[in-house]
Design a protein around this motif. Structure first.
Motif, mmCIF file in Angstrom:
data_model
loop_
_atom_site.group_PDB
_atom_site.id
_atom_site.type_symbol
_atom_site.label_atom_id
_atom_site.label_comp_id
_atom_site.label_asym_id
_atom_site.label_seq_id
_atom_site.Cartn_x
_atom_site.Cartn_y
_atom_site.Cartn_z
ATOM 1 N N ALA A 328 0.831 -1.205 0.000
ATOM 2 C CA ALA A 328 0.000 0.000 0.000
ATOM 3 C C ALA A 328 0.868 1.258 0.000
ATOM 4 O O ALA A 328 0.573 2.236 -0.708
ATOM 5 C CB ALA A 328 -0.929 0.002 1.206
ATOM 6 N N PHE A 329 1.954 1.252 0.778
ATOM 7 C CA PHE A 329 2.867 2.393 0.792
ATOM 8 C C PHE A 329 3.510 2.596 -0.584
ATOM 9 O O PHE A 329 3.645 3.725 -1.063
ATOM 10 C CB PHE A 329 3.951 2.205 1.853
ATOM 11 N N SER A 332 0.929 3.979 -2.989
ATOM 12 C CA SER A 332 0.587 5.375 -2.696
ATOM 13 C C SER A 332 1.601 6.336 -3.300
ATOM 14 O O SER A 332 1.262 7.476 -3.649
ATOM 15 C CB SER A 332 0.483 5.599 -1.183
ATOM 16 N N LEU A 341 -3.796 5.082 0.323
ATOM 17 C CA LEU A 341 -3.710 4.685 1.728
ATOM 18 C C LEU A 341 -5.045 4.828 2.450
ATOM 19 O O LEU A 341 -5.381 4.017 3.321
ATOM 20 C CB LEU A 341 -2.633 5.500 2.449
ATOM 21 N N ALA A 368 1.144 5.097 8.589
ATOM 22 C CA ALA A 368 0.138 5.546 7.618
ATOM 23 C C ALA A 368 -0.500 6.863 8.043
ATOM 24 O O ALA A 368 -0.777 7.740 7.214
ATOM 25 C CB ALA A 368 -0.930 4.468 7.443
ATOM 26 N N GLU A 372 -0.451 9.916 5.534
ATOM 27 C CA GLU A 372 -1.781 10.115 4.952
ATOM 28 C C GLU A 372 -2.780 10.404 6.077
ATOM 29 O O GLU A 372 -3.558 9.549 6.485
ATOM 30 C CB GLU A 372 -2.211 8.875 4.163
#
Length: 552
Positions: A328-329, A332, A341, A368, A372
């Motif tokens: 996910a990082f 993003s 995120l 996170a 974000e």
């Protein structure tokens, strides 16, 4: 009945003032303390009371800045209760006609549906309205509409809410010709309720004719009125050119399908002219004619969704958690202008984490939150839920994370990030360092100011300099951007004028609110925490609720 209805009640088509004020006044992104439940309970009575008021004045709404995508923000509005009540009452009284008009759109998939309503809680899982479909269903409807077409015209209206010319509201409802004619005919003017909507929405923003407040559900209704008028005119003009209108609109996004490139070009030219006639513009960077087939969902969504499915069969493992967040990082950064995120965290918020895996999950969640901060509200639900389940929250790490978020966003005055970080501090009863407080009081923001006063009342802030706020305590500021701070701080006794006089009693409207103890800040309200160790069906129901919240 579906899971959503099982949890929160059946959907009904009736619209009441209590519903529109109680669940449709505030932007859902606000901290849970900001509430209109007290106001909703007295809405009908108060609406009748103010009917006799003369000498109308306008007001300014409180602004609330939220992150949209990387480096882009959106400003939400919290209108003054006096003018928002009048606007809401007008929409409720004319809802039959308004709804009939909205329903005639041939392509809208964002038509508002009235939700069931209860004042039993203020958790904002339900708004006044939901859309005909959820935002997450757009890909599905794209596929369903594209089967016999070769080209997609994709477009949206540039900065839709901020650029709406309020006079086009009566144009949309009653026609431009009739609306303009009414300007010279008082009887005709009064008979067109669209003129009143124009007048009342302008009153919420100091009589400005450009833009409508983002956040209240009254603006959702107005946007659909305008969108519906565009839809009907587009259908009519394309029919005259012997071109079928196939596709859909969701709020201000158009997905239109054609058999030939030439038809798509003609439709684009027609849509451009219609928008221009309504003082609107199509977004150049988001308008394109695409040869089908078209990738309807971004790669990152598909990849994360595939990973999420593996989590639904059993508890997270350390490796699965690390792999998911790591990917996910990466995504993003690869898709910097999309809410990767925010989606990634929200979609797994209700899935279950074992106690043995909590430490790694918690640390990744803090990572996170820093990069974000739009996930702070969801993070609050997660942290509170696991705290209630007796999981070991690392309060030292959490404090460091929150203080870093606050410090980073102070120079830019980012309301959303700071207020939610402060809310988590309040939730976990953290003391806020003096050096942060000194910087926070410099910000001109009602919600942050109220949060600081709240934390001081809890003895979680010391040496709070309130001199600037005391300087705002005057009758005139009940209708400025400071109305929420001025009224609420006086009601709660957090601030008081130097002369000791209660100027709230000098204004008939705010005197009523004060004497009825109507509060817009409930320090005891809280988010709905995630539930640990629940059934798969209940987890899915909660996820559905989250998706329904994200229709703006």
């Amino acid at each position: 009945m579906g899971d959503f209805e099982k949890l929160f009640g059946e959907i009904t088509q009736s619209l009441t003032l209590k519903n529109l004020i109680g669940k449709g006044y505030l932007p859902y992104e606000l901290i849970p303390a900001i509430t209109t439940i007290d106001f909703a309970k007295k809405a009908e009575q108060l609406s009748s009371y103010i009917q006799s008021f003369k000498g109308e004045q306008s007001s300014k709404y409180c602004s609330y800045s939220i992150p949209k995508v990387k480096h882009v923000r959106r400003t939400l509005g919290i209108p003054n209760p006096y003018h928002q009540l009048k606007l809401s009452k007008l929409i409720v009284d004319n809802w039959g006609d308004i709804n009939n008009f909205i329903q005639t759109s041939p392509i809208s998939l964002s038509k508002p549906k009235v939700n069931g309503f209860s004042l039993a809680n203020d958790k904002r899982e339900i708004r006044t309205f939901s859309r005909k479909i959820n935002l997450s269903e757009i890909s599905k409807y794209s596929i369903l509409n594209s089967t016999d077409s070769r080209y997609l015209l994709k477009s949206d209206i540039s900065r839709f809410y901020p650029t709406i010319y309020t006079h086009i509201i009566p144009w949309a409802l009653h026609s431009k010709e009739l609306s303009k004619a009414s300007l010279n005919d008082k009887t005709l003017f009064k008979s067109l309720y669209g003129n009143d909507i124009d007048t009342f929405v302008r009153a919420t923003q100091e009589n400005q004719t450009i833009g409508i407040p983002i956040g209240p559900d009254t603006s959702l209704v107005i946007s659909e009125i305008i969108g519906g008028a565009i839809d009907k005119r587009l259908e009519k003009e394309l029919k005259e050119k012997k071109i079928r209108l196939k596709g859909f609109r969701f709020v201000d996004d158009f997905y239109l399908y054609f058999k030939t490139y030439n038809e798509a070009q003609i439709a684009l030219s027609t849509l451009h002219q219609i928008a221009k006639d309504l003082e609107l513009e199509l977004s150049p960077e988001k308008t394109q004619i695409i040869e089908l087939p078209f990738v309807v969902e971004p790669k990152w969504t598909l990849e994360l969704r595939d990973m999420q499915k593996k989590f639904e069969t059993n508890d997270f493992s350390d490796d699965e958690i690390l792999t998911y967040f790591s990917r996910a990082f990466e995504l993003s950064k690869e898709y910097a202008n999309e809410s990767v995120l925010k989606y990634a965290v929200s979609e797994i918020a209700d899935l279950q984490v074992k106690v043995s895996s909590w430490e790694i999950y918690e640390s990744l969640l803090y990572n996170a939150m820093v990069v974000e901060p739009s996930i702070l509200s969801t993070a609050t639900e997660i942290l509170l839920g696991y705290k209630m389940a007796k999981y070991p929250i690392d309060e030292k790490k959490l404090k460091e994370t929150l203080f870093e978020i606050i410090l980073y966003h102070i120079p830019s005055g980012h309301t959303h990030e700071i207020s939610w970080a402060l809310w988590i501090c309040k939730t976990f009863k953290f003391k806020v360092p003096v050096k942060l407080v000194k910087e926070l009081v410099k910000l001109d923001d009602c919600i942050i100011s109220l949060m600081l006063l709240d934390l001081r009342s809890m003895n979680k802030i010391s040496n709070l300099d309130v001199s600037k706020w005391n300087g705002l305590l005057m009758k005139e500021n009940l209708y400025t951007t400071h109305w929420l701070l001025v009224y609420e701080s006086m009601l709660k006794g957090w601030l008081s004028p130097e002369d000791g006089q209660n100027f709230l009693l000098e204004d008939r409207f705010f005197k009523y609110l004060f004497e009825k103890n109507i509060s817009f800040y409930d320090e005891n309200n809280q988010v709905v925490p995630v539930k640990v160790k629940v059934s798969k069906a209940e987890m899915q129901a909660r996820r559905n609720v989250r998706r329904k919240r994200r229709f703006y």
